[in-house]
Design an enzyme around this catalytic site. Structure first.
Site, PDB file in Angstrom:
ATOM      1  N   CYS A  79       0.992  -1.216  -0.198  1.00 15.10           N
ATOM      2  CA  CYS A  79      -0.119  -0.065   0.019  1.00 15.10           C
ATOM      3  C   CYS A  79       0.803   1.323  -0.122  1.00 15.10           C
ATOM      4  CB  CYS A  79      -0.784  -0.169   1.198  1.00 15.10           C
ATOM      5  SG  CYS A  79      -1.863   1.508   1.473  1.00 15.10           S
ATOM      6  N   CYS A  87      -9.206   5.960  -1.750  1.00 10.19           N
ATOM      7  CA  CYS A  87      -9.945   4.813  -1.179  1.00 10.19           C
ATOM      8  C   CYS A  87     -10.758   5.163  -0.032  1.00 10.19           C
ATOM      9  CB  CYS A  87      -8.858   3.757  -0.623  1.00 10.19           C
ATOM     10  SG  CYS A  87      -7.533   4.257   0.487  1.00 10.19           S
ATOM     11  N   GLU A 218     -35.925  -6.119  18.709  1.00  7.44           N
ATOM     12  CA  GLU A 218     -35.880  -7.084  17.612  1.00  7.44           C
ATOM     13  C   GLU A 218     -36.865  -7.857  17.639  1.00  7.44           C
ATOM     14  OE1 GLU A 218     -35.409  -9.319  14.513  1.00  7.44           O
ATOM     15  OE2 GLU A 218     -33.656  -7.450  14.859  1.00  7.44           O
ATOM     16  N   LEU A 226     -30.015  -8.952   8.803  1.00  9.80           N
ATOM     17  CA  LEU A 226     -29.773  -9.780   7.633  1.00  9.80           C
ATOM     18  C   LEU A 226     -28.299 -10.384   7.580  1.00  9.80           C
ATOM     19  CD1 LEU A 226     -31.272  -7.480   4.636  1.00  9.80           C
ATOM     20  CD2 LEU A 226     -32.493  -9.222   6.171  1.00  9.80           C
ATOM     21  N   ALA A 340     -30.155 -11.173 -10.141  1.00  7.88           N
ATOM     22  CA  ALA A 340     -28.745 -10.914 -10.539  1.00  7.88           C
ATOM     23  C   ALA A 340     -28.163 -10.077  -9.563  1.00  7.88           C
ATOM     24  CB  ALA A 340     -28.708 -10.146 -11.756  1.00  7.88           C
ATOM     25  N   ASP A 481     -31.945  -0.383   4.732  1.00  7.95           N
ATOM     26  CA  ASP A 481     -32.863  -0.557   3.486  1.00  7.95           C
ATOM     27  C   ASP A 481     -34.272   0.191   3.641  1.00  7.95           C
ATOM     28  OD1 ASP A 481     -30.851  -2.392   2.456  1.00  7.95           O
ATOM     29  OD2 ASP A 481     -32.015  -4.496   3.275  1.00  7.95           O
ATOM     30  N   CYS A 671      28.143  13.268  12.659  1.00  6.44           N
ATOM     31  CA  CYS A 671      27.677  13.535  11.254  1.00  6.44           C
ATOM     32  C   CYS A 671      28.900  12.690  10.444  1.00  6.44           C
ATOM     33  CB  CYS A 671      27.555  15.035  11.035  1.00  6.44           C
ATOM     34  SG  CYS A 671      27.042  15.134   9.090  1.00  6.44           S
ATOM     35  N   CYS A 962      19.600 -25.280   2.687  1.00  7.35           N
ATOM     36  CA  CYS A 962      20.152 -26.479   3.568  1.00  7.35           C
ATOM     37  C   CYS A 962      21.284 -26.911   2.802  1.00  7.35           C
ATOM     38  CB  CYS A 962      19.351 -27.368   4.072  1.00  7.35           C
ATOM     39  SG  CYS A 962      19.998 -28.343   5.173  1.00  7.35           S
TER      40      CYS A 962
END
EC number: 1.3.1.2
Length: 1022
Positions: A79, A87, A218, A226, A340, A481, A671, A962
């Site tokens: 990445c 993204c 619920e 779902l 589909a 939904d 340095c 090896c």
């Protein structure tokens, strides 16, 4: 004839039979023989349907995105961690994808999980089921490269799965007042209807905000909506949903089961009468769209809707969803799936697991119009489902009262884009079962009535404001939904997230409170976040041990300011000198290293620089230090200074830096390029006497702590550290860069090459490549001078590597190259990573973890390997006929065992610390007891390699190393390509070092005495 010592013995020659040799000629084999031979080595499925695998009762993970730790680390390294990452812009919940992948690449899996769960409380679910190709992955800049985009979903799944295994509960934001001290508005009663993704998300964010009276109602006996009832176990295991529900419950959210809208008198009006001031509707679309031709058909006749079929499959395959284990729908023969979308393909692949022999997915339009994401369609294709486009169901064919087939009409698209059904073109398909997946709707009169008084649209669902998620009643919100905007789980999660802010805004308005116009939701929190990582050194308290080295990231004071704003605990100024020693840099001067091979972009293992000290004046830096200390009094600023071997210069500059209010000084005596030619830097730092005297001068001139920055470019760095100690230094920095020449091009010119003559000089190598040198220096100094403060630098690029330096004896940590690879925000990853590493040390149940890495389970392609060897009595490789044998054995077992899985299980969900959580000071120098002279090592406790054949991918790397770099102690089977370790193994560990699979090879105690092979007898008797 005497045996030749320089020739291999016969038994070794047999071992070397498959060892690579330089090719001297072209080989010839017939095409027919090669076609046959390839079958033996084939790992991917045959194209013919003869290779179809029986999937009945097999609910093992099928996702291509699933990753092991090895896979996750490699993918995270790829990445680019882009600026303004596309993204993230393509993610409905706006996940900080760059940050969580950064954390994964640094083995900070909690940091990654926190970033994910902060924006998406269902981050593990979405990592498994998100249509990433249409979302985040679709915007990946690596689409513009040959290797393609990042597997973001797999990385998201991996990080959150690892965190789930830690078993650490979610907690309220520690900065919030206690619940009893929260304002009255935060005790408002809030009801959410439906325990699916939208409601779980909404409730989680409301609870994080501080609301403590939240209830989810619920209608089913199970949670998750779902995610539980319609997404198959092989895509989304039930324990994932349970984990996310538990995180929500950790914040006090209550869940009431078997009480849904329109059930037992539950209506919007009744909730208001009971005192709920806000209601959130997240019930989804519970009824299936059912074509008229299927009216009156029942499951007993062989007809299912997706709303019938998938919940039956879920109840039978998701252990824990229901109190009892039900049976899978019993299918056989041919199954037609209509639709589909993603749901249609879930039905198709689930049908195979219920006994279907062949599945046909039939849809009205063409392949280019398929609504399902490519991942779903590809999975169905790989499992040999057949696709039939341009067909619309016209009439059900029955026989003896059961479904026996379906008559279709051909569909065609007109030039104007409209679609027609041509009843003259008829197709008949025989079928034993039909599953309709034509979408869903809300058509339950009881629910519709219970929604009163909100207004409904022409589809019978609530009218919802797309920005606030409010309905026509300001106290009622909706998402998922039923709101009409979300088409996927992650979009439903975002609906809940979005609504939570506007619910918060609405509630506060009822109490006369004004909140920010810009949404600011709390992050995910757990006990790891409360770990204190401050550390005291030389009387100075560092907020955290991570700081910026005197290097390009501190080129200007404004950069240091930005670093402090991001969370860095301390910073060193770029090294500065007196005005008489001002420098001007050359260019180019900072180049990528060659130590990581041909890796381009971020993640470089090293850099080389020929940059000198700061081009800015001492006055600039002194004024800047004063400004920064005034604005960031808790952050530590260390002034890095350099002079030649001149007492007056050191005295003047040290006093000037102290008067700027710097907390401490660093004397740059190391340095490695440029400055040494001026009698500065390395010219002073390689001689113990010069170091000792410079430290004495500075000690005499100042009262604040100072540290000598040491060079590794000496015979014994301990001698230099000792000289600094004797000169009165309060500590040392170990180490500066290593002198090196990075690269010469094919035309013999160097890189970097300066000017027309392409001249260069030896520069300073930094980054991970010098970490072993720096660790050696830090530990050697710490052993020689116990308790002497050390500021470590040299390859610190993560909390994990930082902890190594703390264990080696360092007190605080300086960073440069890691920032050059990324940006200042890596500090958040480092701090969270260190907190996690310290916290996990307190949990006894995780004693076998290596930092944040759980024990490696047996796996192939990241998925647990069922113990097939127990079924067939031996281990076999995963290719060709052996793979077929294993697959058939597993398929038979699954069918006979009704889908029970033979594999390792995860850890318990809640782990409570049973030991004190260590602080930074507790871990400093913990490794020193393990480091010593070679003569202290015990050569009687020998180990040897052990290969796990179930994890082996048969590459033979262990065998080759090896043979040509070791002891010829590994046999390599010519048919199975399984390596076998012989008694000749000396435990050198080369095989483990080159093995591409983590923990496929382990070093175990040797069970037989080790007898070195001397070649010839020792002191032979003549």
């Amino acid at each position: 004839m005497a045996t030749m010592l320089s020739k291999e013995l016969q038994d070794i020659e047999s071992i070397l039979a498959l060892n690579p040799r330089v090719k001297s000629h072209a080989n010839v084999h017939s095409t027919a023989s090669k076609k046959n031979e390839k079958k033996h080595w084939k790992r991917n499925p045959e194209r013919s349907c003869d290779s179809c695998v029986n999937l009945e009762n097999n609910f093992d993970d099928i996702k291509h995105t699933t990753l092991s730790e090895r896979g996750a680390l490699r993918e995270a390294l790829r990445c680019l961690k882009c600026a303004d990452a596309p993204c993230q812009k393509s993610c409905p919940t706006n996940l900080d994808i760059k940050s969580f992948i950064t954390s994964i690449s640094n083995k900070n899996y909690y940091g990654a999980a926190k970033a994910i769960l902060s924006d998406n409380p269902l981050g593990l679910t979405c990592g498994m089921v998100c249509p990433t190709s249409d979302l985040c992955v679709g915007g990946c800049n690596l689409y513009a490269s040959e290797e393609g985009p990042i597997n973001i979903g797999g990385l998201q799944q991996f990080a959150t799965e690892v965190f789930s295994k830690m078993g650490i509960p979610q907690i309220r934001n520690p900065e919030l007042p206690t619940a009893d001290n929260m304002p009255k508005s935060f005790h408002t009663r809030i009801a959410l209807i439906g325990c699916g993704p939208a409601s779980i998300s909404c409730a989680s964010f409301l609870a994080r905000l501080g609301y403590d009276n939240i209830t989810i109602f619920e209608k089913q006996k199970y949670i998750g909506g779902l995610s539980t009832s319609e997404i198959p176990q092989f895509r989304l295991p039930y324990e994932v949903v349970q984990f996310e529900i538990d995180l929500m419950k950790d914040l006090g959210v209550k869940v009431v089961l078997e009480k849904g809208l329109g059930q037992n008198g539950l209506t919007l009006t009744s909730l208001k009468e009971e005192g709920y001031q806000v209601v959130y509707i997240g019930i989804g679309l519970p009824q299936a769209n059912r074509d008229k031709i299927f009216e009156g058909l029942t499951t007993e006749q062989g007809f299912y809707t997706s709303k019938d079929f998938l919940p039956l499959v879920a109840k039978a395959s998701k252990i824990g969803m229901c109190n009892c284990r039900s049976q899978l729908p019993k299918l056989h023969g041919n199954v037609i799936v209509l639709g589909a979308g993603d749901t249609a393909f879930d039905c198709a692949t689930s049908a195979l697991r219920c006994g279907a022999r062949r599945v046909f997915v039939v849809f009205r339009k063409g392949f280019t119009n398929i609504r399902a994401v490519p991942e779903e369609m590809e999975a169905a294709k790989e499992e040999k489902c057949e696709f039939l486009p341009f067909l619309s169901p016209h009439e059900v064919i029955k026989k003896n009262g059961r479904v026996s087939g379906l008559r279709f009409c051909r569909t065609e698209q007109q030039d104007d884009g409209t679609w027609i059904v041509d009843e003259e073109q008829i197709v008949h398909l025989k079928a034993d079962f039909i599953i309709s997946a034509f979408g869903s709707m809300l058509n339950d009169p009881a629910v519709t009535k219970a929604l009163d008084p909100i207004k409904l649209n022409r589809w019978g669902t609530p009218e919802v404001n797309s920005e606030t998620m409010q309905t026509t009643e300001p106290w009622v919100f909706a998402g998922g939904d039923i709101a009409g905007f979300a088409n996927t789980t992650v979009e439903s999660v975002n609906d809940g997230k979005q609504a939570s802010w506007h619910i918060h805004k609405y509630i506060q308005s009822l109490h006369g409170n004004t909140i920010s116009a810009t949404p600011r939701l709390p992050l995910f929190h757990c006990s790891i976040d409360t770990v204190d990582i401050s550390v005291e050194m030389c009387g100075i308290k560092f907020p955290n041990p991570f700081g910026l080295a005197s290097a390009p990231p501190t080129t200007s004071a404004a950069m240091i300011r930005r670093a402090f704003e991001q969370g860095w605990g301390f910073a060193l100024t770029k090294t500065f000198g007196l005005d008489k020693d001002l420098v001007t840099n050359v260019s180019p001067r900072i180049v990528r290293g060659t130590t990581s091979g041909h890796i381009f972009g971020p993640g470089q293992g090293s850099f080389l620089n020929i940059e000198l000290i700061s081009e800015k004046t001492a006055a600039y830096w002194c004024k800047s230090v004063a400004e920064l200390k005034a604005d960031f009094p808790k952050n530590i600023i260390i002034a890095s200074i350099m002079c030649s071997y001149n007492q007056a210069d050191w005295t003047e500059l040290a006093k000037m830096a102290q008067e700027s209010q710097a907390d401490a000084l660093e004397l740059n005596l190391s340095c490695p390029h440029g400055m040494g030619e001026r009698g500065m830097g390395l010219a002073c730092g390689q001689d113990p006497e010069l170091v000792r005297n410079i430290c004495r001068w500075v000690r005499k001139a100042t009262s604040i702590p100072f540290f000598a920055k040491l060079t590794p470019n000496v015979t014994n760095i301990v001698d230099i550290a000792t000289a600094a100690y004797e000169g009165g230094a309060d500590g040392v920095t170990a180490t500066n860069t290593v002198s090196g020449l990075m690269a010469l091009k094919a035309d013999a010119t160097p890189w970097p090459g300066i000017g027309r003559g392409a001249r260069t000089t030896y520069g300073g190598v930094s980054g991970n490549a010098i970490r072993p040198i720096a660790l050696r220096a830090v530990s050697a100094i710490a052993r020689a001078l116990p308790g002497f403060p050390i500021l470590a630098t040299g390859g610190i690029d993560s909390a994990e590597s930082g902890l190594q330096f703390l264990h080696a004896g360092a007190s605080v940590l300086q960073v440069c190259s890691a920032v050059q690879n990324q940006d200042f925000t890596v500090i958040e990853d480092y701090c969270l990573g260190l907190k996690a590493l310290l916290y996990l040390k307190s949990i006894e149940e995780l004693h076998d973890w290596d930092g944040q890495s759980p024990p490696t389970i047996r796996h192939q392609k990241g998925k647990p390997v069922p113990h097939v060897s127990e079924l067939i009595g031996k281990s076999l490789p995963s290719f060709g006929p052996y793979l077929q044998t294993k697959t058939q054995a597993l398929a038979k077992y699954k069918k006979d065992a009704s889908g029970d899985v033979i594999m390792d299980t995860g850890a318990a969900r809640v782990n409570i610390p049973k030991k004190p959580i260590p602080n930074v000071k507790d871990v400093i120098a913990r490794a020193l007891k393990h480091i010593g002279a070679y003569q202290e090592l015990d050569n009687t406790e020998q180990v040897q390699a052990l290969v796990d054949p179930e994890m082996c991918i048969n590459c033979g790397k262990c065998y080759m190393t090896c043979n040509d770099s070791g002891y010829q102690a590994i046999k390599f089977d010519p048919e199975t390509h399984l390596p076998v370790i012989t008694d000749s193994c000396t435990g050198c560990t080369l095989c483990l070092s080159v093995c591409p699979i983590i923990d496929c090879i382990k070093m175990v105690s040797r069970t037989t005495p080790y007898e070195p092979k001397r070649g010839l007898p020792v002191n032979p008797v003549c």
